[in-house]
Design an enzyme around this catalytic site. Structure first.
Site, PDB file in Angstrom:
ATOM      1  N   SER A 141       0.796  -1.221   0.000  1.00  0.00           N
ATOM      2  CA  SER A 141       0.000   0.000   0.000  1.00  0.00           C
ATOM      3  C   SER A 141       0.834   1.278   0.000  1.00  0.00           C
ATOM      4  O   SER A 141       0.276   2.359  -0.217  1.00  0.00           O
ATOM      5  CB  SER A 141      -0.923   0.005   1.217  1.00  0.00           C
ATOM      6  OG  SER A 141      -1.790  -1.103   1.131  1.00  0.00           O
ATOM      7  N   ASP A 173     -10.787  -6.320  -0.381  1.00  0.00           N
ATOM      8  CA  ASP A 173     -10.152  -5.260   0.403  1.00  0.00           C
ATOM      9  C   ASP A 173      -9.579  -5.926   1.646  1.00  0.00           C
ATOM     10  O   ASP A 173     -10.050  -6.974   2.073  1.00  0.00           O
ATOM     11  CB  ASP A 173     -11.192  -4.213   0.813  1.00  0.00           C
ATOM     12  CG  ASP A 173     -10.530  -2.954   1.347  1.00  0.00           C
ATOM     13  OD1 ASP A 173     -10.445  -1.975   0.574  1.00  0.00           O
ATOM     14  OD2 ASP A 173     -10.089  -2.954   2.514  1.00  0.00           O
ATOM     15  N   HIS A 216     -14.865  -0.223   3.626  1.00  0.00           N
ATOM     16  CA  HIS A 216     -14.730   1.065   4.293  1.00  0.00           C
ATOM     17  C   HIS A 216     -15.930   1.963   4.062  1.00  0.00           C
ATOM     18  O   HIS A 216     -15.929   3.112   4.474  1.00  0.00           O
ATOM     19  CB  HIS A 216     -13.464   1.776   3.801  1.00  0.00           C
ATOM     20  CG  HIS A 216     -12.207   1.058   4.165  1.00  0.00           C
ATOM     21  ND1 HIS A 216     -11.645   0.064   3.372  1.00  0.00           N
ATOM     22  CD2 HIS A 216     -11.405   1.166   5.235  1.00  0.00           C
ATOM     23  CE1 HIS A 216     -10.551  -0.378   3.937  1.00  0.00           C
ATOM     24  NE2 HIS A 216     -10.375   0.254   5.069  1.00  0.00           N
ATOM     25  N   CYS A 266      -7.616   2.113   1.960  1.00  0.00           N
ATOM     26  CA  CYS A 266      -8.690   1.371   1.308  1.00  0.00           C
ATOM     27  C   CYS A 266      -8.218   0.829  -0.040  1.00  0.00           C
ATOM     28  O   CYS A 266      -7.741   1.570  -0.892  1.00  0.00           O
ATOM     29  CB  CYS A 266      -9.891   2.300   1.091  1.00  0.00           C
ATOM     30  SG  CYS A 266     -11.183   1.542   0.115  1.00  0.00           S
TER      31      CYS A 266
END
Lengths: 627, 373
Positions: A321, A358, A364, A377
């Protein structure tokens, strides 16, 4: 004068000047004759003696290698005395007997001696056969010198790293120049037995550290021992290096990694100076700089933890991420989304027949960009990535410095991979699959980066888009002149994004620490901004995290800078197989940043980019005895 | 076209003397090469025999440079210079590397060294420049010829060939001085500094710190080896010194025979000769070289025009400089730069180009009696 006369007058004038040439020629021949009279008549007997006994030998005088210091002048590499064994082949009657004697007298390995002695060299030059003799071996050989004609033990310098395994990868180690290396033009001032840097800055800055060998011509007695010196050319010591590394931060980084495998990179984003560059597991450069037995070498090379690999510059990991920083910038710059664009995350993204999950099972909900970064997210970026396409993503990733080496002064730095349709066609010979864009959007799949690249990237983001090449060398102390040459920062221009875009991202990154996935990096001393990442190592994972064998667990990432408003330090942490970045990596970065703030509490002076310690290094350079 | 002047006229006593000196030096050279390579004859053609072939080719070059009027030859000088520059580029691109420098173009079993011919061509170019251009003002006297020399000099230094580079500068300086400077004092000063340069060099060099010398040497000659240099220099001095007054006789040179002295047949051939023939032999050799120089100066001084005088002066400067630097370095007065001893060192390119230069001298001499045009 003659210039304006007729050609005839000019010729006469010109020919008159030839008389001076004549006088000069006479003078030169007279000088030569005098010199030769001196050599052949006055000193003739001496030279005849030298030529008949033929007892002159050439001894190479090894230069002292330059020293290496950290940014505050703390010693990282120096030289200590060591006993080396030399043999002059001309004085050896029989090699076999000599090898046997050395074996029985001092227990030296016969095979190694035989190999060394069979290498082709000048017979009149003392040849280094073995380094690092123990005191016992040295004494045993010296006490039998009458039985060992041509053998000499000399006390010389051996590279030493007082801090042991600390900073091993960036310092590197030294070793004898190999036969292959001697063939190359950059090593043509070396000779068999010369010691050169083989790894780390020892290698990249070898030209400076190396110095120049000298030579002594000696007259020897019947068993090859020195009787008198005929001529000496002194060796010239190598130049000293001052690194940008702060040893205290370096040690802390290594302690924080402890027994885990991983890397921590800390740098000053306003200059590119690397403050700490840690990689674990490490090796002891003292051991590697001595003569290793083949068995020792095998052990190091076959170690499963690959201690020789510098994970900070050679470890290529999926960014996970942390790649969302690049994604967010690309999406805003290409107007794929507005900052306010909201996307609903229900815990997964359906593409074709596959559901891309996710990390948060329930999703989310409706999120905007800032929220998507803060909570990391995945669905938001799956969607955005799918809209942009892989080639747009690749172009931004490349402009953020990914996919190519940063240019830090270390050998074998790797550049990671920024995948694109063209890349896949070339590397794999297959077309790009649309689903692969989705994986790439959250830094998985083919995307790989190194920790130094991520420190460089997050530093540039923190430094309002202004980027400097990461560098390790702060100054070179030239031995010959005693002058300290400070090396300048290498500016690389700005990231190709608008100031507003960067502001949105920077705000979100601060939010990651205050309210998001990296709350464990929150500090009471300083405001930190950053981004967590979790790099998947295996696609298929049976059961809950705790039951997975450690080898298959995810890598934890955290990239950060502080203070959030005007950063003075950027830190990238990667810990292999430790799961979530927020839990495993973020606290380490916080420790690094807090230690930095405590060590250098004052704000850097605006006028002087080298405010940290130029005075102290300078003073040290002056005080140190000039040997 | 062979010039009328040469037809039906034999050699006068001056010319016989000139040729005799050349032949004497060549013979001494072959003898020394024979002596030093005597012990190491394998199945290959011995080096002295190869040197004899070079001398025959040199003889052909000598005759070629003699028969055509030197004015005609000088008209080709810019073309020749262009060819030499191309060859120097070829050397850098495709040349053979040996002992750290890229100086040779391999042609079959031989290697051709353009930088040796470049020196002779430089003499031709500079002499025809000065003979044809107005020689007023420092721009035309100093700067323009300097610019003409520069591409060749830079290409040679790039190889790197410090010895040939220095020869280039010596030729340029000598021509400049003979052409004349505005200020006589400056001219004399420059001429003497050129003459004494090799010896002054040692004083300057000796005053430098060892690392400064090493820096300079690595700058101009990356193959320079601080280890090897001192050792070879000493071996050369031992060879020369141990010759004493009478020498050790043919094949008697232990230094050279036992291979302590490297390059005994090329750059250090003088040391071999001095070891075997002693100081007396050395005096004879020096007298021969001095004689050659004096005869050449005689030609220069009686040349019928500026072109002839300058060509002769250039050749004298080239040969004189090489002799001084080569003997100076073997005798330990100068740092070791690779300069062969004219007419003595083994090597095809050098032998042929020096003999061609001497042919040019005789050419100038034989045409001095023709009438002014």
């Amino acid at each position: 004068m003659s210039d304006f006369g007729t050609q005839h007058d000019e010729l006469r004038e010109l020919q008159r000047r030839l008389t001076i040439l004549k006088a000069g020629l006479f003078a030169v021949v007279l000088l030569l004759a005098l010199r030769l009279w001196h050599l052949q008549i006055r000193e003739g007997l001496y030279y005849r003696d030298l030529s008949e006994n033929n007892r002159t030998r050439s001894v190479i005088l090894e230069p002292a290698r330059g020293l290496i210091y950290d940014r505050h002048g703390v010693l990282l590499a120096n030289n200590v005395p060591s006993f080396n064994l030399y043999v002059t082949l001309e004085d050896v009657k029989d090699r076999g007997t000599l090898i046997k004697k050395l074996n029985t007298l001092a227990g030296l390995n016969e095979a190694i001696l035989r190999k060394k002695l069979s290498e082709r060299t000048d017979k009149l030059v003392q040849k280094k056969v073995k380094g690092g003799l123990t005191l016992r071996e040295a004494v045993l050989i010296e006490s039998h010198r009458l039985d060992l004609p041509g053998v000499i033990v000399r006390a010389e310098s051996q590279r030493n790293y007082p801090e042991g395994m600390t900073a091993a990868h960036l310092l590197g180690y030294v070793g004898e120049v190999s036969a292959d290396q001697l063939e190359r033009p950059e090593f043509d001032d070396l000779h068999q037995g010369s010691v050169i840097g083989q790894y780390g800055v020892e290698k990249t800055y070898d030209r400076f550290l190396r110095g120049r060998a000298g030579q002594k011509i000696i007259e020897t007695d019947a068993i090859g021992h020195e009787k008198q010196t005929v001529e000496v050319q002194k060796p010239a010591a190598g130049d000293d290096l001052y690194l940008t590394i702060d040893l205290r931060l370096q040690k802390l980084a290594e302690q924080l990694l402890g027994e885990e495998t991983g890397a921590i990179v800390a740098l000053d984003p306003t200059t590119g100076e690397v403050l700490a560059l840690a990689s674990r597991p490490a090796f002891d450069p003292n051991v590697l700089s001595r003569e290793l037995t083949p068995k020792q070498w095998e052990e190091i090379v076959q170690d499963e933890g690959h201690p020789l690999t510098d994970r900070s510059t050679q470890g290529q990991y999926p960014p996970g991420s942390t790649f969302k920083i690049v994604m967010a910038a690309a999406a805003l710059e290409t107007k794929t989304i507005e900052p306010s664009t909201k996307i609903r995350c229900a815990g997964g993204y359906q593409f074709g027949r596959r559901l891309y999950r996710d990390w948060k099972a329930g999703g989310h909900g409706l999120t905007d960009l800032t929220q998507a970064i803060v909570d990391s997210c995945d669905v938001y970026f799956y969607t955005v990535g799918q809209r942009m396409g892989i080639d747009t993503i690749a172009s931004y990733a490349a402009q953020f410095g990914l996919g190519r080496a940063t240019g830090i002064e270390l050998p074998s730095e790797l550049g990671g991979v920024v995948p694109s349709t063209a890349w896949k066609e070339k590397a794999r010979g297959e077309p790009w699959l649309p689903g692969e864009t989705i994986s790439a959007s959250i830094g998985q799949g083919y995307v790989t980066v190194t920790p130094i690249q991520m420190a460089h990237l997050i530093g540039a983001v923190g430094n309002h888009g202004v980027s400097y090449r990461p560098r390790l060398i702060r100054a070179v102390m030239e031995r010959a002149t005693g002058r300290l040459h400070e090396l300048p920062a290498v500016a690389q221009g700005r990231l190709p994004v608008k100031a507003e875009t960067l502001e949105i991202i920077r705000e979100a990154l601060a939010g990651v620490v205050t309210d998001g996935t990296a709350r464990r990096a929150k500090s009471t001393l300083v405001s930190i901004a950053g981004k967590t990442g979790t790099a998947q190592t295996a696609a298929f994972r049976p059961g809950p995290e705790e039951d997975i064998p450690k080898k298959l667990r995810d890598h934890a990432w955290f990239v950060s800078y502080a203070p959030a408003a005007a950063p003075r330090i950027a830190v990238a942490v990667l810990v292999e197989h430790m799961g979530h970045g927020g839990a495993a990596a973020a606290p380490l970065a916080k420790h690094m940043i807090e230690a930095f703030v405590k060590l250098t509490p004052q704000e850097p002076q605006l006028t002087d980019s080298d405010s940290l310690a130029p005075r102290s290094t300078m003073e040290l350079a002056m005080q140190r005895p000039h040997d | 076209m062979i010039d009328r002047v040469n037809e039906g006229r034999g050699l006068d006593s001056f010319e016989r003397m000139f040729l005799a000196v050349i032949v004497a030096i060549l013979s001494i050279g072959v003898l020394s090469i024979y002596s030093v390579t005597y012990a190491q004859q394998g199945g290959r053609v011995p080096l002295y025999a190869k040197q004899l072939i070079w001398i025959l080719m040199g003889g052909a070059a000598f005759v070629a440079m003699l028969v055509f009027d030197y004015h005609k030859i000088s008209r080709l000088s810019y073309l020749l210079y262009a060819i030499v520059l191309v060859l120097l580029v070829v050397v850098l691109v495709a040349g053979k590397t040996s002992r750290g420098a890229q100086r040779w173009i391999p042609i079959g079993p031989f290697a051709f060294q353009p930088s040796e011919f470049a020196k002779l061509v430089l003499i031709l170019v500079l002499a025809s420049y000065y003979a044809n251009a107005p020689r007023h003002g420092w721009l035309q006297r100093v700067v323009l010829p300097g610019l003409i020399m520069m591409p060749g000099l830079l290409l040679i230094l790039k190889q790197p060939d410090l010895g040939s580079g220095l020869s280039f500068l010596a030729i340029y300086a000598a021509m400049l001085l003979v052409v004349g400077m505005r200020s006589k004092a400056l001219g004399v000063l420059l001429l003497f500094s050129l003459m004494l340069f090799p010896f002054a060099w040692e004083a300057v060099w000796g005053s430098l710190h060892h690392y400064q010398r090493d820096r300079i040497m690595t700058f101009v000659d990356p193959a320079h080896d601080p280890g090897g240099k001192g050792y070879h220099g000493l071996q050369s001095r031992i060879a020369i010194g141990s010759g004493e007054l009478l020498g050790k006789g043919l094949y008697g040179g232990t230094q050279s025979q036992l291979k302590f002295l490297p390059e005994g047949h090329t750059d250090f051939v003088f040391a071999v000769f001095a070891e075997e023939w002693g100081f007396l032999g050395v005096l004879v050799l020096l007298a021969l070289f001095l004689g050659l120089m004096m005869l050449s100066l005689e030609i220069a001084m009686k040349a019928k025009d500026v072109l002839g005088a300058l060509l002769a002066a250039g050749v004298i400067a080239m040969i004189g400089f090489c002799v001084a630097v080569n003997i100076g370095m073997t005798a330990g007065m100068l740092p070791i730069v690779g300069i062969p001893l004219p007419l003595m060192s083994y090597g095809g390119s050098a032998t042929v180009s020096i003999m061609a230069a001497l042919g040019l001298l005789l050419n100038i001499k034989r045409r001095r009696l023709t009438l002014f045009y």
